[in-house]
Scaffold this motif. Structure first.
Motif, PDB file in Angstrom:
ATOM      1  N   VAL A 144     -63.718   7.455  -8.908  1.00 25.96           N
ATOM      2  CA  VAL A 144     -64.171   8.829  -9.095  1.00 25.96           C
ATOM      3  C   VAL A 144     -65.144   8.945 -10.258  1.00 25.96           C
ATOM      4  N   ASP A 145     -64.793   8.379 -11.393  1.00 27.25           N
ATOM      5  CA  ASP A 145     -65.644   8.539 -12.586  1.00 27.25           C
ATOM      6  C   ASP A 145     -66.993   7.850 -12.406  1.00 27.25           C
ATOM      7  N   ALA A 146     -66.995   6.683 -11.785  1.00 26.63           N
ATOM      8  CA  ALA A 146     -68.263   5.989 -11.547  1.00 26.63           C
ATOM      9  C   ALA A 146     -69.140   6.784 -10.588  1.00 26.63           C
ATOM     10  N   PHE A 147     -68.530   7.395  -9.578  1.00 27.27           N
ATOM     11  CA  PHE A 147     -69.302   8.186  -8.625  1.00 27.27           C
ATOM     12  C   PHE A 147     -69.872   9.432  -9.287  1.00 27.27           C
ATOM     13  N   VAL A 148     -69.077  10.106 -10.090  1.00 23.04           N
ATOM     14  CA  VAL A 148     -69.562  11.300 -10.789  1.00 23.04           C
ATOM     15  C   VAL A 148     -70.723  10.935 -11.713  1.00 23.04           C
ATOM     16  N   HIS A 149     -70.604   9.813 -12.421  1.00 27.29           N
ATOM     17  CA  HIS A 149     -71.699   9.355 -13.279  1.00 27.29           C
ATOM     18  C   HIS A 149     -72.956   9.108 -12.449  1.00 27.29           C
ATOM     19  N   PHE A 150     -72.796   8.509 -11.283  1.00 26.83           N
ATOM     20  CA  PHE A 150     -73.924   8.261 -10.383  1.00 26.83           C
ATOM     21  C   PHE A 150     -74.567   9.576  -9.953  1.00 26.83           C
ATOM     22  N   VAL A 161     -67.748  12.670   0.439  1.00 24.42           N
ATOM     23  CA  VAL A 161     -66.807  11.549   0.372  1.00 24.42           C
ATOM     24  C   VAL A 161     -65.943  11.577   1.624  1.00 24.42           C
ATOM     25  N   CYS A 162     -65.838  10.440   2.313  1.00 22.37           N
ATOM     26  CA  CYS A 162     -64.936  10.314   3.459  1.00 22.37           C
ATOM     27  C   CYS A 162     -63.607   9.734   2.977  1.00 22.37           C
ATOM     28  N   PRO A 173     -56.229   8.756  -3.462  1.00 22.03           N
ATOM     29  CA  PRO A 173     -55.080   9.662  -3.592  1.00 22.03           C
ATOM     30  C   PRO A 173     -55.519  11.110  -3.800  1.00 22.03           C
ATOM     31  N   ARG A 174     -54.713  12.032  -3.320  1.00 22.51           N
ATOM     32  CA  ARG A 174     -55.063  13.445  -3.368  1.00 22.51           C
ATOM     33  C   ARG A 174     -55.389  13.903  -4.789  1.00 22.51           C
ATOM     34  N   ARG A 175     -54.591  13.471  -5.769  1.00 22.13           N
ATOM     35  CA  ARG A 175     -54.833  13.925  -7.142  1.00 22.13           C
ATOM     36  C   ARG A 175     -56.229  13.524  -7.623  1.00 22.13           C
ATOM     37  N   GLU A 176     -56.727  12.360  -7.156  1.00 23.19           N
ATOM     38  CA  GLU A 176     -58.052  11.908  -7.553  1.00 23.19           C
ATOM     39  C   GLU A 176     -59.143  12.708  -6.847  1.00 23.19           C
ATOM     40  N   VAL A 177     -58.903  13.099  -5.614  1.00 23.51           N
ATOM     41  CA  VAL A 177     -59.878  13.936  -4.911  1.00 23.51           C
ATOM     42  C   VAL A 177     -59.977  15.305  -5.584  1.00 23.51           C
ATOM     43  N   VAL A 178     -58.840  15.874  -5.953  1.00 26.55           N
ATOM     44  CA  VAL A 178     -58.860  17.159  -6.650  1.00 26.55           C
ATOM     45  C   VAL A 178     -59.605  17.034  -7.972  1.00 26.55           C
ATOM     46  N   ARG A 179     -59.403  15.932  -8.675  1.00 23.92           N
ATOM     47  CA  ARG A 179     -60.125  15.705  -9.934  1.00 23.92           C
ATOM     48  C   ARG A 179     -61.625  15.611  -9.675  1.00 23.92           C
ATOM     49  N   LEU A 180     -62.013  14.957  -8.585  1.00 26.59           N
ATOM     50  CA  LEU A 180     -63.426  14.887  -8.222  1.00 26.59           C
ATOM     51  C   LEU A 180     -63.999  16.285  -7.993  1.00 26.59           C
TER      52      LEU A 180
END
Length: 429
Positions: A144-150, A161-162, A173-180
């Protein structure tokens, strides 16, 4: 080439794989083609449901369907959605097309490899597509963090994101998608394509559709054809806040859904138990198939939470050659991934299927990779029962016990032996 073989040149005419119908027409009479290419649920609809559909065939073909609002209202009643937040399309690709036309203005960022329409569609309309390469050495894991930086570095205004991802089956995981979603709250749009989410058994609660309903810039996409094993009907839906949903709904024809879609949607209320059972059977088959593939020397198998498994062939072996060999000599149709952005032809996506089909696949893989005789199955082939409603661990002599291993998940989420008892039909979809 034998009289019932399929000419492999058919597979090279287009970037996308040919349809099953095109393959059958080109098969010179072969009727036993096994499809490991199209990611379809093999256990749903049930034979009884197909009988119902067959009995209604004359009416389905003869009469006009209800309008999209009527069919959508029934779907929402079954799934527990608010109709104001749901838009049904003639396949998820129709919705992807309209999302691009209406809501993607300049640029779109997405991980690759992924579902091709998320890269091809915006490029076809002149948008910039920022491609975030997932790394094989990390098992194509999404960070997630690398993608957001990108996204920030490239200045992308839309992110897609699929989950699970296609073709590798990686699950976030769901918690990471919500964070995204929290981190990208300022973008024009964030799309979470959950077309294969029903097949996930890594955690009990997976979808972020509830988040999409209350966020200003989020769409969750669902593909009913993949889940229900009915690609030919072409139906899917999206969930978003009412204003965003109305923007897309207003662009669609009033009668964009066909009578097959209407009949199936109205059947769903009666068949929730059968659908949950189909997911349980598929989860069992995925685990067993992954273990069998991993036992083949030199073959790399990537953990998947979809209804497909991605493999990497040994060095010196090519997916195009394997595809042509399998379809010509074994009547097995696979998806080689050489034309997927971010992938190469050394990668192959294999749909999860029952064991009698997997045995034929393993025979073909063995003959191509190692030159083994086609008359004898590889040592790692097992033959469990796979009939409808068969218990996973208690089924008499026809069904040996499943291997007592966790479901494939690269994130260390707890696995559940019976992923379907935890939620009702609404939550499953």
């Amino acid at each position: 080439m034998s009289p019932d073989s399929i000419d492999p040149s058919l597979l090279r005419k287009n970037a996308h794989s040919p349809s099953f119908f095109a393959l059958q027409r080109a098969s010179s009479g072969r009727q036993d083609l096994v499809d490991f290419c199209i990611p379809c649920n093999p256990y749903f609809p049930t034979p009884g449901m197909f009988s119902q559909l067959a009995g209604a065939m004359e009416q389905i073909l003869k009469y006009y369907p209800s309008d999209a609002d009527t069919i959508t209202a029934e779907l929402c009643s079954v799934l527990g959605h608010n109709p104001q937040t749901v838009v049904m399309g003639n396949g998820s690709t129709e919705l992807i097309t309209w999302i691009d036309h209406l809501l993607v203005r300049e640029s779109l960022a997405t991980p690759i490899p992924t579902f091709g329409r998320w890269t091809d569609q915006p490029m076809e309309t002149g948008k910039r597509v920022d491609m975030f390469q997932l790394q094989e050495m990390r098992g194509f894991e999404f960070d997630v963090d690398a993608f957001v930086h990108f996204v920030r570095t490239r200045g992308s205004r839309v992110a897609v994101v699929c989950n699970p991802n296609n073709p590798d089956g990686g699950y976030v995981p769901r918690r990471e998608v919500v964070r995204l979603l929290d981190l990208l709250i300022d973008l024009d749009l964030v799309v979470v394509d959950e077309s294969f989410l029903d097949f996930v058994d890594a955690e009990p609660h997976t979808s972020v559709a509830d988040e999409a309903r209350i966020r200003p810039n989020v769409i969750v996409l669902k593909s009913l054809g993949k889940n229900f094993g009915l690609h030919g009907i072409r139906f899917g839906y999206m969930v978003a806040n009412p204003a965003l949903a109305q923007t897309v709904r207003a662009a669609l024809p009033k009668w964009n859904l066909n009578s097959f879609a209407e009949v199936v949607v109205f059947l769903l209320r009666e068949h929730g138990a059968e659908y949950r059972e189909s997911l349980r059977l598929l989860s069992r088959d995925r685990l067993m198939m992954a273990q069998q593939l991993a036992a083949l020397p030199g073959l790399k198998v990537f953990p998947s939470q979809g209804n497909f498994i991605m493999i990497k062939l040994p060095d010196g072996r090519d997916g195009v050659g394997l595809r042509d060999h399998l379809i010509s000599h074994h009547g097995v149709f696979i998806r080689e991934c050489g034309n997927k952005l971010g992938s190469t032809s050394q990668f192959v996506r294999l749909v999860v299927r029952p064991q009698q089909d997997v045995q034929r696949l393993l025979l073909g893989l063995g003959s191509y990779l190692y030159g083994t005789a086609a008359e004898a199955p590889p040592d790692n082939v097992v033959s469990p029962g796979h009939g409808w409603g068969e218990p996973a661990r208690h089924g008499g002599t026809a069904a040996p016990a499943e291997p007592d291993l966790p479901a494939a998940s690269r994130f260390g989420e707890p696995a559940h032996a019976d992923p379907l008892s935890r939620e009702d039909f609404r939550a499953a979809i």
